[in-house]
Design an enzyme around this catalytic site. Sequence first.
Site, PDB file in Angstrom:
ATOM      1  N   ASP A 120       6.304  11.009  -0.220  1.00 61.03           N
ATOM      2  CA  ASP A 120       6.097   9.557  -0.212  1.00 61.03           C
ATOM      3  C   ASP A 120       7.412   8.856  -0.536  1.00 61.03           C
ATOM      4  O   ASP A 120       8.306   9.440  -1.166  1.00 61.03           O
ATOM      5  CB  ASP A 120       5.083   9.145  -1.291  1.00 61.03           C
ATOM      6  N   ARG A 171       6.409   9.453   8.313  1.00 57.67           N
ATOM      7  CA  ARG A 171       5.323   8.467   8.186  1.00 57.67           C
ATOM      8  C   ARG A 171       6.002   7.110   8.077  1.00 57.67           C
ATOM      9  O   ARG A 171       6.832   6.903   7.197  1.00 57.67           O
ATOM     10  CB  ARG A 171       4.491   8.721   6.931  1.00 57.67           C
TER      11      ARG A 171
HETATM   12  P1  FAD Z   1      -1.437  -5.299   5.693  1.00 54.52           P
HETATM   13  O1  FAD Z   1      -1.052  -6.552   6.373  1.00 54.52           O
HETATM   14  O2  FAD Z   1      -1.165  -5.189   4.240  1.00 54.52           O
HETATM   15  O3  FAD Z   1      -2.966  -4.985   5.914  1.00 54.52           O
HETATM   16  C1  FAD Z   1      -3.606  -5.198   7.158  1.00 54.52           C
HETATM   17  C2  FAD Z   1      -5.083  -5.368   6.888  1.00 54.52           C
HETATM   18  O4  FAD Z   1      -5.610  -4.149   6.308  1.00 54.52           O
HETATM   19  C3  FAD Z   1      -5.400  -6.437   5.856  1.00 54.52           C
HETATM   20  O5  FAD Z   1      -5.486  -7.700   6.445  1.00 54.52           O
HETATM   21  C4  FAD Z   1      -6.714  -5.947   5.298  1.00 54.52           C
HETATM   22  O6  FAD Z   1      -7.753  -6.260   6.188  1.00 54.52           O
HETATM   23  C5  FAD Z   1      -6.550  -4.455   5.291  1.00 54.52           C
HETATM   24  N1  FAD Z   1      -6.020  -3.979   4.007  1.00 54.52           N
HETATM   25  C6  FAD Z   1      -4.769  -3.563   3.731  1.00 54.52           C
HETATM   26  N2  FAD Z   1      -4.669  -3.136   2.474  1.00 54.52           N
HETATM   27  C7  FAD Z   1      -5.889  -3.294   1.926  1.00 54.52           C
HETATM   28  C8  FAD Z   1      -6.428  -3.013   0.651  1.00 54.52           C
HETATM   29  N3  FAD Z   1      -5.696  -2.475  -0.335  1.00 54.52           N
HETATM   30  N4  FAD Z   1      -7.734  -3.268   0.446  1.00 54.52           N
HETATM   31  C9  FAD Z   1      -8.499  -3.790   1.428  1.00 54.52           C
HETATM   32  N5  FAD Z   1      -8.051  -4.072   2.652  1.00 54.52           N
HETATM   33  C10 FAD Z   1      -6.766  -3.831   2.901  1.00 54.52           C
HETATM   34  N6  FAD Z   1       3.932   2.455   0.984  1.00 54.52           N
HETATM   35  C11 FAD Z   1       5.078   2.857   0.413  1.00 54.52           C
HETATM   36  O7  FAD Z   1       5.881   2.032  -0.048  1.00 54.52           O
HETATM   37  N7  FAD Z   1       5.376   4.208   0.318  1.00 54.52           N
HETATM   38  C12 FAD Z   1       4.546   5.161   0.817  1.00 54.52           C
HETATM   39  O8  FAD Z   1       4.857   6.358   0.741  1.00 54.52           O
HETATM   40  C13 FAD Z   1       3.341   4.745   1.434  1.00 54.52           C
HETATM   41  N8  FAD Z   1       2.466   5.644   1.935  1.00 54.52           N
HETATM   42  C14 FAD Z   1       1.376   5.207   2.640  1.00 54.52           C
HETATM   43  C15 FAD Z   1       0.525   6.119   3.256  1.00 54.52           C
HETATM   44  C16 FAD Z   1      -0.491   5.685   4.070  1.00 54.52           C
HETATM   45  C17 FAD Z   1      -1.366   6.691   4.747  1.00 54.52           C
HETATM   46  C18 FAD Z   1      -0.697   4.280   4.262  1.00 54.52           C
HETATM   47  C19 FAD Z   1      -1.759   3.768   5.198  1.00 54.52           C
HETATM   48  C20 FAD Z   1       0.083   3.370   3.613  1.00 54.52           C
HETATM   49  C21 FAD Z   1       1.111   3.811   2.775  1.00 54.52           C
HETATM   50  N9  FAD Z   1       1.918   2.908   2.096  1.00 54.52           N
HETATM   51  C22 FAD Z   1       3.061   3.351   1.488  1.00 54.52           C
HETATM   52  C23 FAD Z   1       1.492   1.506   1.921  1.00 54.52           C
HETATM   53  C24 FAD Z   1       2.071   0.623   3.002  1.00 54.52           C
HETATM   54  O9  FAD Z   1       3.455   0.483   2.804  1.00 54.52           O
HETATM   55  C25 FAD Z   1       1.425  -0.761   2.971  1.00 54.52           C
HETATM   56  O10 FAD Z   1       1.658  -1.338   1.746  1.00 54.52           O
HETATM   57  C26 FAD Z   1      -0.056  -0.758   3.226  1.00 54.52           C
HETATM   58  O11 FAD Z   1      -0.402   0.154   4.219  1.00 54.52           O
HETATM   59  C27 FAD Z   1      -0.522  -2.147   3.681  1.00 54.52           C
HETATM   60  O12 FAD Z   1       0.160  -2.513   4.844  1.00 54.52           O
HETATM   61  P2  FAD Z   1      -0.541  -2.609   6.273  1.00 54.52           P
HETATM   62  O13 FAD Z   1       0.439  -2.132   7.296  1.00 54.52           O
HETATM   63  O14 FAD Z   1      -1.817  -1.895   6.261  1.00 54.52           O
HETATM   64  O15 FAD Z   1      -0.690  -4.172   6.524  1.00 54.52           O
END
Ligand code: FAD
Length: 320
Positions: A120, A171
């Site tokens: 990560d 990722r």
């Molecule tokens: P967003 O705009 O945040 O979300 C899009 C939509 O998804 C939102 O409108 C909502 O409907 C839904 N949503 C998103 N989050 C939530 C929530 N918590 N609860 C409810 N609904 C929600 N980040 C790092 O910095 N380092 C990492 O190693 C890392 N690993 C990850 C691994 C995976 C498998 C995933 C999916 C994410 C990871 N992340 C990591 C987190 C990532 O950086 C984002 O912060 C997170 O995925 C939210 O961004 P988004 O692209 O989904 O967009």
Amino acid sequence: MLVDKAIARLLPVVPKPVVQIFSARYIAGSTLADAVGVVRDLNGRGMAATIDVLGEEITREDEARAIARAYRDVFAEIERERLDSNVSVKLTALGLKLSYELCKENVRDVLAQGNFVRIDMEDASTTDDTLRLYRELRTEGHENVGVVLQAYLRRTLDDVRALADLKPNVRLCKGIYVEPPSIAYADADSIRTSFVQCMDALLASGAYVAAATHDERLIRAALDRHVPEFQMLLGVREDRARELVAAGRRLRVYVPFGEHWYGYSLRRLQENPAMAGTIARATVGRMLRLSLRTGGTSRARGGRGGAPSRRADTPPAPRA
Ligand code: FAD
């Protein structure tokens, strides 16, 4: 919405038991058996998993070594139960803030189990060390390791270019830590643009790309580009995950478990600003009840220690 965002920033002062209730949907539970149960269920629905042993709040060398041992147990269970799962590790949980060499030793220990290990990406103070460690491991001949890149960092397109010779397994996500504007894009559109640019550059370089996002616009961009894998977080957009699987896409769900649930939970809740308002109301209600019960002399105390469990009575979360 603005109020919700302001409350999201105040989440660290919310009593742990309240955080615990609302974060249950994001965490498999406190034990490996909890995680195995969740992964078995996901596999049954055609989804792969990546298991994370929560441990980023460790402060001692023996704790870091214990996390590495916990990963050995995870791999043993994955094999015994024939699960479609790999693992995700946080370098700080394996001791990065204590000593780079200790951390590297622990990662090697986890890698020696043979299954795939995703490193990560944490806050920007760890980016250089994470990419350095990834390169060193690949140079040593470890092929069963991948890394994470964060589209919100201004440096990431350069990092993609710098990694190209390794044909990395990446990722790609937006990034979740709070970083200053000097190093990170802050507005949603710039982050999306960067995500797409990084995805294109990675694919052009022959990297294996897993698009880790719940953002519909980015999911569509990744579908257009036929990325080989999608990744989502446990408890987020499960309906969309099912649709992607039904459409024949490879989808992996991030399944965290363990006792150190608090930091991970805060990040997930802060990411869902609509949730923050609900939590604020629950917190105020709880404090009022405590105050009435004790005549206003008592203060809310910390959590009961165990990780939140995914119970059927978890309050439904409003969508952000
Ligand atoms: P967003 O705009 O945040 O979300 C899009 C939509 O998804 C939102 O409108 C909502 O409907 C839904 N949503 C998103 N989050 C939530 C929530 N918590 N609860 C409810 N609904 C929600 N980040 C790092 O910095 N380092 C990492 O190693 C890392 N690993 C990850 C691994 C995976 C498998 C995933 C999916 C994410 C990871 N992340 C990591 C987190 C990532 O950086 C984002 O912060 C997170 O995925 C939210 O961004 P988004 O692209 O989904 O967009």
